[in-house]
Design an enzyme around this catalytic site. Structure first.
Site, mmCIF file in Angstrom:
data_model
loop_
_atom_site.group_PDB
_atom_site.id
_atom_site.type_symbol
_atom_site.label_atom_id
_atom_site.label_comp_id
_atom_site.label_asym_id
_atom_site.label_seq_id
_atom_site.Cartn_x
_atom_site.Cartn_y
_atom_site.Cartn_z
ATOM 1 N N SER A 216 31.827 8.279 -57.887
ATOM 2 C CA SER A 216 32.703 7.909 -57.613
ATOM 3 C C SER A 216 32.907 6.504 -56.683
ATOM 4 C CB SER A 216 32.592 9.038 -56.216
ATOM 5 O OG SER A 216 31.925 8.721 -54.761
ATOM 6 N N GLY A 217 32.066 5.320 -56.829
ATOM 7 C CA GLY A 217 32.141 4.454 -56.555
ATOM 8 C C GLY A 217 32.124 4.164 -55.053
ATOM 9 N N GLY A 218 31.955 5.736 -53.532
ATOM 10 C CA GLY A 218 31.710 5.494 -52.393
ATOM 11 C C GLY A 218 30.321 4.373 -52.327
ATOM 12 N N PHE A 219 29.335 5.467 -52.640
ATOM 13 C CA PHE A 219 28.407 4.171 -52.401
ATOM 14 C C PHE A 219 27.732 2.463 -52.635
ATOM 15 C CE2 PHE A 219 23.901 2.891 -52.894
ATOM 16 C CZ PHE A 219 23.296 3.466 -51.674
ATOM 17 N N ASP B 273 33.179 10.199 -51.420
ATOM 18 C CA ASP B 273 32.366 10.786 -50.304
ATOM 19 C C ASP B 273 32.427 9.181 -49.313
ATOM 20 O OD1 ASP B 273 30.608 10.201 -51.556
ATOM 21 O OD2 ASP B 273 29.516 11.149 -51.229
ATOM 22 N N GLY C 255 23.549 11.578 -49.638
ATOM 23 C CA GLY C 255 22.884 11.025 -48.526
ATOM 24 C C GLY C 255 21.118 11.156 -48.017
ATOM 25 N N CYS D 29 1.990 9.776 -74.239
ATOM 26 C CA CYS D 29 3.079 9.053 -74.513
ATOM 27 C C CYS D 29 3.976 9.077 -75.948
ATOM 28 C CB CYS D 29 3.319 8.332 -73.298
ATOM 29 S SG CYS D 29 5.445 8.042 -73.612
ATOM 30 N N CYS E 264 6.160 7.430 -76.595
ATOM 31 C CA CYS E 264 7.470 5.701 -76.795
ATOM 32 C C CYS E 264 6.282 5.031 -77.504
ATOM 33 C CB CYS E 264 7.632 5.500 -75.357
ATOM 34 S SG CYS E 264 6.726 4.340 -74.831
ATOM 35 N N HIS F 148 9.681 3.333 -72.122
ATOM 36 C CA HIS F 148 8.147 3.870 -71.734
ATOM 37 C C HIS F 148 8.738 4.651 -70.345
ATOM 38 C CE1 HIS F 148 4.638 5.785 -70.680
ATOM 39 N NE2 HIS F 148 5.121 5.197 -68.819
#
Length: 375
Positions: A92-95, A145, A215, A303, A305, A334
């Site tokens: 939302s951009g809140g952080f 938030d 949070g 792996c 990758c 990776h």
């Protein structure tokens, strides 16, 4: 049909399911690579897809400032711009706004802040945040938030949480229903169980397509984070997706899946890759260390990758020492591959009823790697 989550299996509190969105189905548990400014750093969209990633995250704050939500909409939306055909969740951009400290002023209606780019003034309200995310074309929209800082007194946490709950109701009213799109509420309340319970109850009464736990991973430590999840997750609707925001390390993910979380995002695998840290089945290693200079073995033999299939630790070490951009690109690839493989392993384990056995095997691999480094 609105965005929704369906359960496939449970093993203890751990859950496997499917998130149904406008841009396809996403098996859960899922880790979403972070594409803050419309790109997963150091990766092409094809490279991200090759890891098995099905869903990515975009950032409202950064995209509203540059190139701008209206411009993104005029150019066909974020999916088209970044060549991502699967679902996108936008925070939302809140952080980001809350982390601006002296550059922002908050009131009941929203937040006024200065751009970190050019100092220009902007206003973000619950309604505007939801509108921006609609213009971007997000499959999952997050409520605006206040991300409560840690540590916080109980009063500070209560005031912050209740403001977020009032904003959540306004986000619900502002959200435009579309097939395959949904709005998630965010549980706040810091480390106080009663406040988390109050927040979960408030959000459930409003009603959302999914529920996030926010949070956390802000300095409280893993033990406290798991304690908060132990008391909070059981309060969330069992038939809706559960999303732990901004988390985290591989051990964080295993512990949170164990407690019933379905969705994750974090900058850790990409940021670590750019600085030479690699997550492997034998734990974390720093490819810059001199001991890798003549090591002809792969980064992680299990792996798939390109960093592991085509190159040696010695070559990756050389790339970082030489300051070549290919080094961060390969380690980022990776790390995202490792996170996707980890989620796939946990999902299969839940479906087959052997989650704890798999979690123990994974942890034993990390421990063996630490013992090898110490030897």
């Amino acid at each position: 049909m609105t965005l929704h989550w369906t359960k496939a299996a449970t093993d203890g509190a751990a859950r496997a399911g499917v998130l149904h969105t406008a841009h396809g189905e996403v098996p859960t548990p899922v880790f979403m690579p972070v594409g803050t400014a419309g790109t997963v750093k150091a990766m092409t969209a094809d490279a991200v897809r090759s890891t098995g990633a099905r869903m990515v995250l975009g950032n409202t704050y950064h995209l509203m400032l540059r190139p701008g939500a209206e411009r993104v909409a005029r150019l066909g939306g974020l999916h088209r711009m970044m060549d991502w055909h699967g679902p996108i969740l936008t925070d939302s951009g809140g952080f980001q706004v809350m982390s601006l400290s002296g550059l922002r002023k908050m009131d009941e209606q929203g937040v006024t802040f200065q751009s970190h780019i050019d100092g220009s003034k902007h206003r973000l309200t619950p309604e505007r945040s939801v509108e921006i995310q609609r213009l971007l074309g997000a499959d999952v929209t997050m409520c605006l938030d206040e991300c409560t800082p840690f540590p916080a007194t109980e009063k500070q946490a209560a005031d912050s949480m209740r403001l977020s709950m009032r904003w959540a109701a306004r986000c619900r009213d502002a959200f435009v229903e579309r097939d395959g799109h949904g709005l998630f509420g965010i549980v706040q309340g810091s480390t106080y169980p009663d406040l988390r319970a109050e927040s979960a109850d408030s959000l459930t009464r409003i009603g959302f397509e999914g529920y996030a736990v926010g949070g956390l991973a802000v300095g409280e430590g893993q033990e406290m984070m798991f304690s908060v999840l132990d008391t909070t997750v059981p309060l969330l609707p069992a038939g809706k997706a559960r999303y732990l925001m901004g988390v985290g390390t591989p051990s964080d993910l295993v512990g949170a899946v164990r407690r019933g979380i379905d969705m994750f995002d974090c900058v850790m695998p990409t940021r670590s890759g750019r600085t030479g840290r690699a997550y492997t089945r034998r734990g974390v290693l720093n490819i810059r260390n001199a001991r890798h200079a003549e090591d002809d073995s792969p980064l992680d033999p299990d792996c798939s990758c390109p960093a592991c299939r085509r190159h040696s630790r010695a070559y990756l070490h050389h790339l970082f020492k030489a300051g070549e951009m290919l080094g961060p690109m390969l380690l980022t690839w990776h790390n995202i591959q490792y996170y996707q493989d980890l989620m796939a392993d946990l999902r299969t384990a839940i479906l087959e009823g052997r989650f704890e056995e798999t979690a123990a095997r994974i942890a034993a691999g990390w421990q063996a790697g630490e013992e090898e480094k110490a030897a």
